[in-house]
Write an enzyme that holds these catalytic residues in place. Structure first.
Site, mmCIF file in Angstrom:
data_model
loop_
_atom_site.group_PDB
_atom_site.id
_atom_site.type_symbol
_atom_site.label_atom_id
_atom_site.label_comp_id
_atom_site.label_asym_id
_atom_site.label_seq_id
_atom_site.Cartn_x
_atom_site.Cartn_y
_atom_site.Cartn_z
ATOM 1 N N HIS A 120 -9.602 -1.816 -7.821
ATOM 2 C CA HIS A 120 -9.398 -0.615 -7.007
ATOM 3 C C HIS A 120 -8.494 0.401 -7.704
ATOM 4 O O HIS A 120 -8.851 1.574 -7.811
ATOM 5 C CB HIS A 120 -8.829 -1.008 -5.643
ATOM 6 C CG HIS A 120 -8.535 0.149 -4.753
ATOM 7 N ND1 HIS A 120 -9.480 1.125 -4.474
ATOM 8 C CD2 HIS A 120 -7.406 0.524 -4.085
ATOM 9 C CE1 HIS A 120 -8.950 2.029 -3.670
ATOM 10 N NE2 HIS A 120 -7.691 1.688 -3.432
ATOM 11 N N ASP A 146 0.857 -1.192 0.000
ATOM 12 C CA ASP A 146 0.000 0.000 0.000
ATOM 13 C C ASP A 146 0.889 1.237 0.000
ATOM 14 O O ASP A 146 1.825 1.332 0.790
ATOM 15 C CB ASP A 146 -0.900 -0.017 1.251
ATOM 16 C CG ASP A 146 -1.996 1.024 1.176
ATOM 17 O OD1 ASP A 146 -2.293 1.515 0.065
ATOM 18 O OD2 ASP A 146 -2.562 1.351 2.235
HETATM 19 C C1 HEM Z 1 -10.011 -1.062 2.255
HETATM 20 C C2 HEM Z 1 -9.479 0.107 1.962
HETATM 21 C C3 HEM Z 1 -8.349 0.247 0.976
HETATM 22 C C4 HEM Z 1 -7.369 -0.641 0.650
HETATM 23 C C5 HEM Z 1 -7.132 -2.027 1.216
HETATM 24 C C6 HEM Z 1 -6.563 -0.010 -0.367
HETATM 25 C C7 HEM Z 1 -5.463 -0.607 -0.961
HETATM 26 C C8 HEM Z 1 -4.736 -0.075 -2.005
HETATM 27 C C9 HEM Z 1 -3.674 -0.740 -2.713
HETATM 28 C C10 HEM Z 1 -3.164 -2.130 -2.383
HETATM 29 C C11 HEM Z 1 -3.226 0.107 -3.658
HETATM 30 C C12 HEM Z 1 -2.118 -0.177 -4.706
HETATM 31 C C13 HEM Z 1 -0.756 0.301 -4.321
HETATM 32 C C14 HEM Z 1 -0.630 1.795 -4.157
HETATM 33 O O1 HEM Z 1 -0.436 2.541 -5.109
HETATM 34 O O2 HEM Z 1 -0.754 2.216 -3.013
HETATM 35 C C15 HEM Z 1 -4.003 1.307 -3.582
HETATM 36 C C16 HEM Z 1 -3.857 2.402 -4.374
HETATM 37 C C17 HEM Z 1 -4.561 3.561 -4.220
HETATM 38 N N1 HEM Z 1 -5.612 3.791 -3.375
HETATM 39 FE FE1 HEM Z 1 -6.391 2.502 -2.059
HETATM 40 N N2 HEM Z 1 -7.066 1.234 -0.635
HETATM 41 C C18 HEM Z 1 -8.163 1.431 0.164
HETATM 42 C C19 HEM Z 1 -8.984 2.542 0.199
HETATM 43 C C20 HEM Z 1 -8.791 3.659 -0.575
HETATM 44 C C21 HEM Z 1 -9.624 4.833 -0.541
HETATM 45 C C22 HEM Z 1 -10.846 5.035 0.372
HETATM 46 C C23 HEM Z 1 -9.090 5.725 -1.430
HETATM 47 C C24 HEM Z 1 -9.553 7.119 -1.784
HETATM 48 C C25 HEM Z 1 -10.835 7.486 -1.834
HETATM 49 C C26 HEM Z 1 -7.927 5.104 -2.014
HETATM 50 C C27 HEM Z 1 -7.084 5.706 -2.915
HETATM 51 C C28 HEM Z 1 -6.027 5.089 -3.544
HETATM 52 C C29 HEM Z 1 -5.183 5.739 -4.530
HETATM 53 C C30 HEM Z 1 -5.269 7.190 -4.983
HETATM 54 C C31 HEM Z 1 -4.270 4.783 -4.973
HETATM 55 C C32 HEM Z 1 -3.172 4.953 -6.030
HETATM 56 C C33 HEM Z 1 -3.806 4.821 -7.404
HETATM 57 C C34 HEM Z 1 -2.818 5.093 -8.542
HETATM 58 O O3 HEM Z 1 -2.588 6.269 -8.846
HETATM 59 O O4 HEM Z 1 -2.312 4.104 -9.099
HETATM 60 N N3 HEM Z 1 -7.773 3.849 -1.482
HETATM 61 N N4 HEM Z 1 -4.937 1.177 -2.565
#
Ligand code: HEM
Length: 293
Positions: free
Chosen positions: A204, A133
């Site tokens: 996601h 993450d």
């Molecule tokens: C259960 C809750 C969540 C989990 C387990 C989760 C997990 C992850 C994972 C594994 C990644 C891919 C690696 C990374 O770039 O960090 C990611 C990317 C991302 N997440 Fe989440 N996330 C969650 C909730 C959220 C929420 C609520 C938001 C915003 C509203 C969010 C926004 C983002 C963004 C902006 C990225 C990067 C996307 C990119 O530009 O490639 N995430 N998340």
């Protein structure tokens, strides 16, 4: 020249403790916040102030409002109680407990402590599903631009706006899924952390890809896993120079853009939703000039 609370730009600590307070006595707000501002260094303690505190002080913080009520979204979301937030950071949970108790004593005349959650770093910074993450977080100058207000006013520059959501995972369900289905929920391969180009639209990272928005929607995410009894999940923490980028991402996750909902909802759900203003650092602790002068 103001700087932001430094922890916004630091790696996730091995231990985090999150404290959420609500207002109990508005008359005492000014004195209590002044005392708290002296003990917040922005590194071992990060502090965020909610919109109701600002209203109670008859002040304005441009850009601060309550977490949106997305009651009509395919996956509804709403704001939950929380007027003052602390993120305690370190590597010794005992020290965090005592720091939190000291904060509670100072906050007590004005605030009631309603929630405490312990977070921790898993491996190199993974979610409990085993996926890294934070990979696509902006760094250096880009992180500063994404997370800190600048050019607004002398009192506001260096401010940040944090969105906080405690997500509860159903790991039993997730772990039963075949590896490819898990990868298609996240949109990355667990084994290599490579993005999967042909992942479904509901994946996601397809929902929230920061470059895909117009304007681009960059935030600095500093989330940590949490555990309590048999329950666990992710304490999602995302800093921005406003809430705009977060809201673009959230709207797409809940299906308000194109009706497609984020596959994360198949195994996880938010228990809370809060917005806070993280004041800039001054010479001695936080600079609360926006609220006090
Ligand atoms: C259960 C809750 C969540 C989990 C387990 C989760 C997990 C992850 C994972 C594994 C990644 C891919 C690696 C990374 O770039 O960090 C990611 C990317 C991302 N997440 Fe989440 N996330 C969650 C909730 C959220 C929420 C609520 C938001 C915003 C509203 C969010 C926004 C983002 C963004 C902006 C990225 C990067 C996307 C990119 O530009 O490639 N995430 N998340």
């Amino acid at each position: 020249m103001h700087t932001g609370q430094p922890a916004i730009f630091l790696d996730i600590p091995s231990r985090s403790r999150y404290l959420t307070f609500t207002i109990k006595n508005p008359i005492e707000l000014k004195n209590v916040l002044t005392s708290l501002s002296h003990m917040v260094d922005g590194t071992s303690v990060v502090m965020g102030i909610g919109a109701k505190v600002v209203t109670a002080l008859h002040k304005k913080v441009p850009g601060l409002h309550l977490f949106p009520e997305l009651s009509k979204a395919p996956v509804p979301m709403s704001t939950t109680p929380g007027d003052l937030w602390f993120w305690l950071r370190g590597d010794d949970l005992g020290k965090l407990l005592h720091r939190g108790r000291a904060i509670e004593v100072i906050a007590n005349p004005a605030f009631e402590l309603i929630n405490v959650v312990d977070g921790f770093k898993y491996g190199d910074g993974m979610d409990l599903t085993g996926y890294e993450d934070g990979t696509e977080n902006p760094i250096d100058e880009l992180a500063q631009q994404a997370a800190l207000m600048s050019g607004e006013s002398a009192k506001m520059d260096g401010s940040s706006f944090v969105a906080v959501q405690q997500w509860l995972h159903d790991l039993n369900y997730f772990e039963e899924l075949p590896a490819q289905q898990q990868d298609h929920i996240i949109g990355r391969a667990k084994t290599t952390n490579e993005e999967i180009d042909d992942a479904p639209k509901s994946a996601h990272v397809k929902r929230v890809e920061q470059d895909d928005f117009d304007p681009q929607a960059y935030v600095v995410r500093r989330s940590s896993p949490w555990i309590e009894n048999q329950q666990s999940g992710l304490m999602f923490v995302s800093f921005g120079h406003s809430f705009d980028a977060f809201e673009l991402q959230l709207n797409r996750m809940v299906g308000l853009d194109d009706g497609v909902t984020d596959a994360l909802f198949t195994f996880s759900k938010p228990l809370t939703g809060n917005y806070y203003w993280c004041p800039p650092m001054g010479e001695e602790g936080l600079d609360l000039a926006q609220l006090m002068s």
